[in-house]
Design an enzyme around this catalytic site. Structure first.
Site: not given
Ligand code: NAD
Ligand code: ZN
Length: 249
Positions: A101, A119, A151, A154
């Site tokens: 995600q 995503h 852009c 364009c």
């Molecule tokens: P979330 O923020 O909802 O949940 C993250 C989970 O990770 C939490 O339950 C937390 O307890 C746990 N966590 C925190 N630190 C941890 C660690 N060191 N080890 C293990 N677990 C840990 O995130 P999600 O479930 O990925 O979904 C939420 C949305 O957030 C998604 O749509 C995603 O695209 C987006 N998101 C992405 C990023 C990224 O690309 N790094 C960062 C923030 C949010």
């Molecule tokens: Zn363009």
């Protein structure tokens, strides 16, 4: 420790392992999850910078966030022990695909060979009018002259290659993720709160189709009750221990 040993021996016996990851696996790289934002990130609200309606209405909010927070963070972050451990499970075990995600590109940077980004990615951009693609470095330099950046080909509107809140997931990407969930005999969910749908349906589907389900997350999740293994700890600590156990030392 006992759970790690039995989880590792289940992994050893599995023929088709799929990992499903969320923001938690990147937390130890310094990218905050949506719960518990820190520092500079607090200035910007994910409900606004990651929301399609707000991006359409007030695009400069996203672009200022990108310029001030997202871009400098992406230039600095590196994969952590958790990302690298998944690469090791790929070679030591039978991990076939990582479904993520996350939009940070850190699985690819660590060396995972097959990554499905549910995503999208925050590292590339495209023009809504002429479809020209841009790297994040190109877009960052455009921001020095104008926000929102037009852009260069364009003068159309640019956007990141991410799925914003309020947008549907790409149906083909979603389809291939569900296919992997159906094919696997072991699903390893890591660092996801498992509350964002339809993504969270992926581990559920794997379990329904007979795969073993393991959940590694700092906090409890709504799917813990159907999981075969649950470890509530940091993925950067737990995953390397699994790898150690897999290698038999
Ligand atoms: P979330 O923020 O909802 O949940 C993250 C989970 O990770 C939490 O339950 C937390 O307890 C746990 N966590 C925190 N630190 C941890 C660690 N060191 N080890 C293990 N677990 C840990 O995130 P999600 O479930 O990925 O979904 C939420 C949305 O957030 C998604 O749509 C995603 O695209 C987006 N998101 C992405 C990023 C990224 O690309 N790094 C960062 C923030 C949010
Ligand atoms: Zn363009």
């Amino acid at each position: 420790m006992e759970t790690i040993t039995s989880l590792a021996s289940a992994i050893k016996k599995s023929k088709y392992i799929v990992a499903f990851t969320g923001a938690g696996i990147s937390a130890e790289s310094g990218i905050p999850t949506y719960r518990g934002e820190k520092g500079l990130w607090e200035k910007y609200d994910p409900n606004l910078y990651a929301n399609i309606n707000y991006f359409n209405q007030e695009p400069s909010y996203y672009w200022n966030f990108f310029r001030e927070v997202r871009y400098p963070s992406l230039k600095k972050v590196r994969p952590n022990q958790g990302h690298f451990a998944l690469v090791e499970i790929e070679s030591a075990g039978n991990l076939k695909t990582v479904i993520t995600q996350n939009i940070d590109g850190l699985h690819q940077e660590a060396g995972s060979s097959s990554v499905i980004e549910l995503h999208g990615t925050t590292r590339t951009f495209y023009c809504l009018d002429c479809s020209q693609e841009y790297s994040m470095d190109e877009v960052f330099s455009l921001l020095e002259t104008k926000i929102p950046p037009p852009c260069p080909v364009c003068k159309g509107k640019l956007r990141p290659n991410v799925v914003f809140f309020g947008e549907p997931l790409d149906p083909q990407i979603l389809h291939s993720a569900f296919k992997e969930a159906e094919n696997c005999d072991f699903l390893l969910a890591v660092g996801s709160s498992l509350v964002v749908y339809p993504a969270a349906d992926i581990p559920r589907r794997a379990k329904q189709r007979g795969a073993a389900l393991s959940i590694i997350n700092k906090e409890r999740t709504p799917l813990d009750y159907i999981a075969d293994y649950v470890i509530n700890d940091e993925s950067g600590k737990v995953l390397p221990r699994i790898v150690q156990s897999l290698k038999g030392d």
